[in-house]
Design a protein around this motif. Structure first.
Motif, PDB file in Angstrom:
ATOM      1  N   PHE A  54       3.102   8.076   4.033  1.00 42.47           N
ATOM      2  CA  PHE A  54       4.256   7.166   3.842  1.00 42.47           C
ATOM      3  C   PHE A  54       3.891   5.838   4.797  1.00 42.47           C
ATOM      4  O   PHE A  54       4.143   4.747   4.336  1.00 42.47           O
ATOM      5  CB  PHE A  54       5.245   7.995   4.574  1.00 42.47           C
ATOM      6  N   THR A  55       3.495   5.894   5.826  1.00 43.58           N
ATOM      7  CA  THR A  55       2.802   4.965   6.647  1.00 43.58           C
ATOM      8  C   THR A  55       1.822   4.012   6.121  1.00 43.58           C
ATOM      9  O   THR A  55       2.021   2.731   6.311  1.00 43.58           O
ATOM     10  CB  THR A  55       2.551   5.235   8.123  1.00 43.58           C
ATOM     11  N   VAL A  59       1.146   3.550   2.992  1.00 42.91           N
ATOM     12  CA  VAL A  59       1.895   3.082   1.703  1.00 42.91           C
ATOM     13  C   VAL A  59       2.646   1.827   2.356  1.00 42.91           C
ATOM     14  O   VAL A  59       2.385   0.494   1.886  1.00 42.91           O
ATOM     15  CB  VAL A  59       2.599   3.808   0.935  1.00 42.91           C
ATOM     16  N   ARG A  60       3.392   2.003   3.142  1.00 43.06           N
ATOM     17  CA  ARG A  60       4.230   0.762   3.874  1.00 43.06           C
ATOM     18  C   ARG A  60       3.287  -0.483   4.114  1.00 43.06           C
ATOM     19  O   ARG A  60       3.755  -1.472   3.998  1.00 43.06           O
ATOM     20  CB  ARG A  60       5.256   1.409   4.774  1.00 43.06           C
ATOM     21  N   VAL A  61       2.419   0.093   5.101  1.00 43.47           N
ATOM     22  CA  VAL A  61       1.533  -0.889   5.337  1.00 43.47           C
ATOM     23  C   VAL A  61       0.833  -1.943   4.274  1.00 43.47           C
ATOM     24  O   VAL A  61       0.649  -2.970   4.232  1.00 43.47           O
ATOM     25  CB  VAL A  61       0.455  -0.515   6.359  1.00 43.47           C
ATOM     26  N   ALA A 102       1.907  -2.148   1.271  1.00 45.10           N
ATOM     27  CA  ALA A 102       3.073  -2.833   0.667  1.00 45.10           C
ATOM     28  C   ALA A 102       3.119  -4.088   1.169  1.00 45.10           C
ATOM     29  O   ALA A 102       3.373  -5.329   0.630  1.00 45.10           O
ATOM     30  CB  ALA A 102       4.454  -1.907   0.482  1.00 45.10           C
ATOM     31  N   ARG A 103       3.478  -4.204   2.628  1.00 41.80           N
ATOM     32  CA  ARG A 103       3.611  -5.050   3.259  1.00 41.80           C
ATOM     33  C   ARG A 103       2.601  -6.039   3.247  1.00 41.80           C
ATOM     34  O   ARG A 103       2.811  -7.172   3.201  1.00 41.80           O
ATOM     35  CB  ARG A 103       3.903  -4.626   4.740  1.00 41.80           C
ATOM     36  N   GLU A 158       2.760  -7.935  -0.048  1.00 40.35           N
ATOM     37  CA  GLU A 158       3.745  -8.935  -0.061  1.00 40.35           C
ATOM     38  C   GLU A 158       3.575 -10.234   0.809  1.00 40.35           C
ATOM     39  O   GLU A 158       3.961 -11.329   0.377  1.00 40.35           O
ATOM     40  CB  GLU A 158       5.148  -8.324   0.558  1.00 40.35           C
TER      41      GLU A 158
END
Length: 122
Positions: free
Chosen positions: A24-25, A27-29, A31-32, A35
């Motif tokens: 999860f971490t 994927v978040r990193v 995606a960030r 962006e």
């Protein structure tokens, strides 16, 4: 024996939870970061879109200033206001698509009176 079963089950659950958190971490990193990269690309594209009209405006302004200085440096102010000069004065603004009639004062239209005091040192 029952404690071993619960301990191993707890180990499996804890391992699965840690694995989920790590994915999860990640994927978040990712995606960030994506962006941020896209935002930087948009900002650069916006910047170049904003700079192009400014460069064009500066080019036209410099050409207009050059033409005005040629008229100012003419031996006779009224002699420099010929139809050829007016055509040359309008050419930089109309050739590039910038409207010349919408900008009164930048490009003279008609006879411009002599500026008092300019030639006599006043």
């Amino acid at each position: 024996m029952e404690i071993q079963v619960w301990a191993s089950l707890l180990g499996v659950v804890l391992g699965g939870l840690l694995s989920y958190l790590a994915q999860f971490t990640t994927v978040r990193v990712a995606a960030r970061n994506e962006e941020k990269r896209q935002a930087a690309q948009r900002a650069e594209a916006r910047r170049s879109e904003q700079l192009e009209p400014l460069r064009e405006f500066i080019t036209i302004t410099q050409e207009s200033i050059r033409i005005a200085e040629e008229r100012d440096q003419a031996p006779d102010w009224d002699a420099a206001g010929t139809p050829e000069w007016f055509a040359a004065a309008r050419a930089p603004s109309t050739a590039s698509g910038w409207p010349s009639d919408d900008r009164p004062g930048l490009v003279p239209s008609g006879d411009v009176p002599a500026r008092p005091g300019l030639r006599d040192g006043g």
